[in-house]
Design an enzyme around this catalytic site. Structure first.
Site, PDB file in Angstrom:
ATOM      1  CD  GLN A   1      32.707  53.424   5.473  1.00  8.93           C
ATOM      2  OE1 GLN A   1      31.879  52.528   5.403  1.00  8.93           O
ATOM      3  NE2 GLN A   1      32.661  54.366   6.413  1.00  8.93           N
TER       4      GLN A   1
ATOM      5  CD  GLU B   1      34.534  28.235 -11.294  1.00  9.50           C
ATOM      6  OE1 GLU B   1      33.951  28.920 -12.133  1.00  9.50           O
ATOM      7  OE2 GLU B   1      35.650  27.733 -11.487  1.00  9.50           O
TER       8      GLU B   1
END
Lengths: 259, 397
Positions: free
Chosen positions: B351, B378
């Site tokens: 951004q 994970e």
């Protein structure tokens, strides 16, 4: 194969200034690094050692703080570091430096190969490698871009040329200077750093290497820097814009004006 | 001391002092130099070509970083989770794909380290410490993701061998690793409590790989299926006792999660570095955009969150190295916070850089794509929150 690698500590190229009084490089307060070409020479030496066995000795001439680059060399795979350091060496040009390094090499004992970077990025002379070979009466090849074959008795290497390369075979002992294309240097390893932490750098003085006083330092240096200057910017410069084809036709028009 | 030269990443580093030991600083600096000199110049091409970074893993091996994954007794120089976190953070600053491949090697050997016999440790760990063999961890299956109880892979006692059947999915380093620690049911009636862990080696009879996945991010890592069809392995490949597989997996993940969290920290730092540097150079309305408060506040938040994540991850890793009875909550907290931070900071970096940030000429769009997996693999961040919530429920009983 027992290899000596010549390594110079140089100011970081991003931060180079001239001393206005002496016309030489100002080294105080400038970050010092291992001469980039020498990193490639060291890498080649370590690879040859991994392939053929033997030892790698990093050799430098410089002020006491040049020990840093020798420790860095050890962390990159050199077995030991030797610093040739003496106030009497101050002001040495490439001639006196070649002589001094040659005397140091003779003290170090038997070797098969000396590797140097093509040139140092501070002076950019590319003279010390060949100068050292001449002092030691060794066969040498400059600007080596590849080691094709290496054995205990001989080397076959590629010498970079403007229009390709030469393949050169030479007997050992010999000296090579290398360009950056020869390899991609490894980063210092953890075990290497641990080793460097404990390593002692051997320091050799002018007396240790039995150097003749008139041959070293300023006294032994025929080169005198008369003046250092920045060239005047050329004023009549013109930039063309547009597509490649448009730029070429503009250039052709421009050249026509001079014909 | 050897000076660290990495002008690109860290001209000035002005952040919290964590009082690292000299060895810890060496690990961090070595990993950083690898990122700077080896990984960053190649990351865009590896990403574009979806190419496994084998050469870079060899560079990492030459620098002895694999030794950090393995304790000294088995040929390494590791002292625990914290050292690994330091290495992973800096590698991730270069490329999370490469760092993930390295992290998966550490994950793959953890079951052996945690539950394996001395024989297994001496057999497998030294070659990983050298970086000669890579490792992988095989838990996930098509019907067993967050719900590990869905495992269908079986291991049957064949007298002089174990016979494994089943398919593992999305296995990092699949096809590239030599050593696979794989969970399979040895007593299917007992479900997940009847599972055991085994070492399967590349080249074992009946062991092969499925297709390589085409991923959104971490494209320099390899993700493949492990296919076991009457795969026969010697009896001594059982890790720990029969039936303890699930406990080993849980203990493994408790120790490994701070590693994934540190990938998030390194990635967030890399995105912040890119965004801040860009904001100083980019001129709009006659001024560098870093002088505008709207941009400054975004960068400030990115810096706060990154440093907060680093603090939590370092704390959690040190906590784990003190061998607490149960590390699940702390381990999950740092994984959630650091990886959510990585997603947010990389998104904000894009951004801040606007249209340029969205383009492939700049590295932040890749960073944003790489960040997403950290919230998923994970253990998804939702599962981590479950773990934390359940633990709180117990604590305040």
């Amino acid at each position: 194969m027992n290899i000596i690698v010549c390594i110079k500590q140089v100011p970081d190229a991003k931060d180079v200034r001239l001393d206005p009084k002496t016309n030489t490089l100002a080294r105080e307060g400038v970050a010092a690094i291992m001469n980039p070409f020498d990193r490639h020479a060291l890498e080649e030496a370590v690879r040859l050692k991994e392939q053929l066995g033997g030892t790698v000795t990093a050799l430098s001439m410089g002020p006491p703080q040049a020990k840093e680059v020798l420790l860095e060399a050890i962390s990159c795979g050199a077995d030991e570091g030797v610093l040739v350091s003496d106030r009497a060496f101050a002001g040495a040009d490439t001639w006196a430096t070649s002589y001094t390094l040659a005397k140091a090499v003779q003290v170090l004992g038997a070797f098969d190969l000396i590797l140097c970077g093509k040139q140092a990025i501070d002076g950019d002379t590319a003279q010390v490698g060949p100068g050292l070979a001449a002092q030691l009466k060794l066969p040498y090849v400059t600007c080596v871009q590849k080691t094709r074959e290496a054995s205990a008795a001989m080397l076959r290497v590629e010498r970079m040329m403007d229009d390709g390369y030469d393949v050169v075979q030479l007997p050992l002992p010999a000296l090579l200077t290398v360009v950056k294309d020869i390899n991609e240097p490894r980063v210092p390893s953890l075990k290497g750093k641990m080793k460097a932490k404990k390593a002692e750098i051997r320091v050799l003085s002018a007396a240790d290497i039995k150097a003749e006083p008139q041959c070293i330092g300023l006294a032994g240096s025929p080169t005198k820097v008369a003046r250092v200057f920045s060239p005047e910017p050329r004023s009549n410069r013109r930039m063309f814009s547009g597509t490649a084809a448009e730029q070429v036709s503009q250039l052709v028009e421009e050249i026509r004006g001079y014909l | 001391m050897l000076a660290l030269k990495c002008p690109r990443l860290c001209a000035q580093e002005n952040t919290v002092d964590y009082f690292l030991t000299e060895e810890q600083r060496m690990i961090k600096e070595t990993a950083r130099q690898l990122a700077e000199e080896k990984i960053i110049p190649k990351r865009a091409e590896l990403d574009e070509r979806d190419e496994f970074a084998a050469e870079l893993l060899r560079d990492i091996a030459k620098a002895d970083l694999f030794a950090v994954l393995v304790p000294e007794a088995y040929g390494g120089m590791g002292t625990g989770a914290f050292d690994i976190v330091l290495a992973l953070e800096e590698l991730a600053r270069g490329c999370v794909g490469v760092a993930t491949s390295f992290a998966a090697c550490g994950l793959g050997i953890l079951p052996i380290l945690i539950s394996g016999s001395e024989e297994l440790k001496h057999k497998y760990l030294p070659s990983v410490a050298e970086g000669k063999h890579w490792a992988a961890f095989g838990l996930t299956e098509s019907n067993a993701g967050s719900d590990a109880a869905g495992i269908r892979t079986t291991a049957v006692d064949g007298g002089d061998c174990w016979i494994l059947n089943g398919t593992k999915q999305w296995i990092t380093n699949g096809g590239e690793a030599k050593i696979y620690s794989v969970i399979a049911l040895t007593n299917p009636e007992k479900g997940i409590r009847g599972a055991s862990m085994f070492v399967v080696e590349d080249g074992d009879p009946g062991f092969s790989y499925g297709k390589k996945e085409n991923k959104m991010g971490i494209r320099a890592s390899s993700t493949r299926e492990l296919i076991m069809k009457d795969c026969r392995i010697p009896k001594d490949r059982l890790i720990g006792r029969k039936g303890t597989g699930f406990i080993t997996v849980m203990k493994t993940l408790d120790v490994s999660r701070p590693g994934i969290a540190s990938l998030g920290v390194g990635l967030a730092q890399a995105a912040l570095d890119e965004a801040a540097r860009y904001a100083k150079q980019r001129v709009q309305f006659g001024k560098p955009i870093i002088s505008f408060q709207a941009v400054q506040h975004m960068l400030a938040d990115m810096a706060i969150q990154t440093d907060a994540a680093r603090g939590l991850v370092y704390g959690a890793a040190r906590h784990i190295d003190a061998h607490p009875a149960d590390a699940s909550k702390v381990s999950s907290m740092c994984k959630v916070f650091a990886t959510d931070t990585a997603m947010k900071v990389t998104t904000d970096a894009v951004q801040v850089m606007g249209g340029y940030g969205y383009m492939k000429e700049y590295p932040v769009e890749k960073m944003m794509r790489d960040a997403k997996i950290l919230q998923i693999y994970e253990g998804t961040n939702q599962i981590q929150r479950n773990v934390i919530g359940q633990e709180l429920n117990r604590e305040y009983a």
